[in-house]
Design a protein around this motif. Structure first.
Motif, PDB file in Angstrom:
ATOM      1  N   GLY A  35       7.777  -1.923   5.997  1.00 23.60           N
ATOM      2  CA  GLY A  35       8.227  -1.978   4.617  1.00 23.60           C
ATOM      3  C   GLY A  35       7.805  -3.222   3.863  1.00 23.60           C
ATOM      4  O   GLY A  35       7.953  -3.289   2.651  1.00 23.60           O
ATOM      5  N   THR A  36       7.258  -4.218   4.556  1.00 22.56           N
ATOM      6  CA  THR A  36       6.820  -5.421   3.855  1.00 22.56           C
ATOM      7  C   THR A  36       5.527  -5.192   3.084  1.00 22.56           C
ATOM      8  O   THR A  36       5.227  -5.932   2.165  1.00 22.56           O
ATOM      9  CB  THR A  36       6.618  -6.590   4.839  1.00 22.56           C
ATOM     10  N   ALA A  37       4.766  -4.185   3.432  1.00 21.54           N
ATOM     11  CA  ALA A  37       3.539  -3.871   2.701  1.00 21.54           C
ATOM     12  C   ALA A  37       3.887  -3.038   1.471  1.00 21.54           C
ATOM     13  O   ALA A  37       4.788  -2.214   1.504  1.00 21.54           O
ATOM     14  CB  ALA A  37       2.571  -3.097   3.596  1.00 21.54           C
ATOM     15  N   VAL A  56      -0.606  -4.707  -0.874  1.00 20.44           N
ATOM     16  CA  VAL A  56      -0.315  -6.132  -0.890  1.00 20.44           C
ATOM     17  C   VAL A  56       0.705  -6.436   0.191  1.00 20.44           C
ATOM     18  O   VAL A  56       1.637  -5.663   0.407  1.00 20.44           O
ATOM     19  CB  VAL A  56       0.235  -6.549  -2.274  1.00 20.44           C
ATOM     20  N   ASN A  57       0.502  -7.555   0.852  1.00 25.67           N
ATOM     21  CA  ASN A  57       1.466  -8.054   1.822  1.00 25.67           C
ATOM     22  C   ASN A  57       2.032  -9.353   1.249  1.00 25.67           C
ATOM     23  O   ASN A  57       1.422 -10.409   1.385  1.00 25.67           O
ATOM     24  CB  ASN A  57       0.783  -8.307   3.168  1.00 25.67           C
ATOM     25  N   PRO A  58       3.181  -9.294   0.593  1.00 24.34           N
ATOM     26  CA  PRO A  58       3.714 -10.486  -0.062  1.00 24.34           C
ATOM     27  C   PRO A  58       4.266 -11.544   0.888  1.00 24.34           C
ATOM     28  O   PRO A  58       4.589 -12.638   0.451  1.00 24.34           O
ATOM     29  CB  PRO A  58       4.825  -9.927  -0.959  1.00 24.34           C
ATOM     30  N   THR A  63      -0.356  -9.064   8.994  1.00 25.45           N
ATOM     31  CA  THR A  63       0.437  -7.871   9.275  1.00 25.45           C
ATOM     32  C   THR A  63      -0.476  -6.672   9.453  1.00 25.45           C
ATOM     33  O   THR A  63      -1.472  -6.543   8.765  1.00 25.45           O
ATOM     34  CB  THR A  63       1.401  -7.570   8.092  1.00 25.45           C
ATOM     35  N   ARG A  64      -0.133  -5.825  10.370  1.00 28.51           N
ATOM     36  CA  ARG A  64      -0.841  -4.548  10.536  1.00 28.51           C
ATOM     37  C   ARG A  64       0.024  -3.489   9.859  1.00 28.51           C
ATOM     38  O   ARG A  64       1.211  -3.367  10.152  1.00 28.51           O
ATOM     39  CB  ARG A  64      -1.025  -4.209  11.999  1.00 28.51           C
ATOM     40  N   ALA A  65      -0.572  -2.741   8.956  1.00 22.94           N
ATOM     41  CA  ALA A  65       0.168  -1.702   8.238  1.00 22.94           C
ATOM     42  C   ALA A  65      -0.405  -0.337   8.583  1.00 22.94           C
ATOM     43  O   ALA A  65      -1.604  -0.188   8.806  1.00 22.94           O
ATOM     44  CB  ALA A  65       0.086  -1.932   6.732  1.00 22.94           C
TER      45      ALA A  65
END
Length: 82
Positions: A35-37, A56-58, A63-65
């Motif tokens: 959920g961070t992406a 976007v990865n804020p 991170t792997r999405a």
């Protein structure tokens, strides 16, 4: 990033009377985990031959999405990390 988020607008919801149709009552076009992406753009390219999908990865951490689409759209021709 924070300044861009200030311009974010919630989608407008329009309701209609219940009716039969070919679509399911609920669906996701795109799902992303973790959920961070965040999905920031999903649009057709200028020449109309491709779709552009921006995430976007804020968090600022590597991170792997995983991205899942409701229907297969074709092959990924290019992925760019910026």
């Amino acid at each position: 990033m924070r300044l861009a988020d200030e311009f974010e607008h919630q989608p407008k919801v329009v309701t209609t009377a219940a009716h039969l149709g070919s679509l399911p009552p609920a669906a996701e076009l795109v799902s992303i985990s973790p959920g961070t992406a965040s999905l920031y753009a999903f649009k057709r390219s200028q020449d109309g031959e491709a779709l552009i999908v921006r995430f976007v990865n804020p968090t600022g951490r590597k991170t792997r999405a995983v991205v899942r689409l409701a229907k297969p759209l074709g092959a990924i021709s290019r992925a760019v990390e910026v």
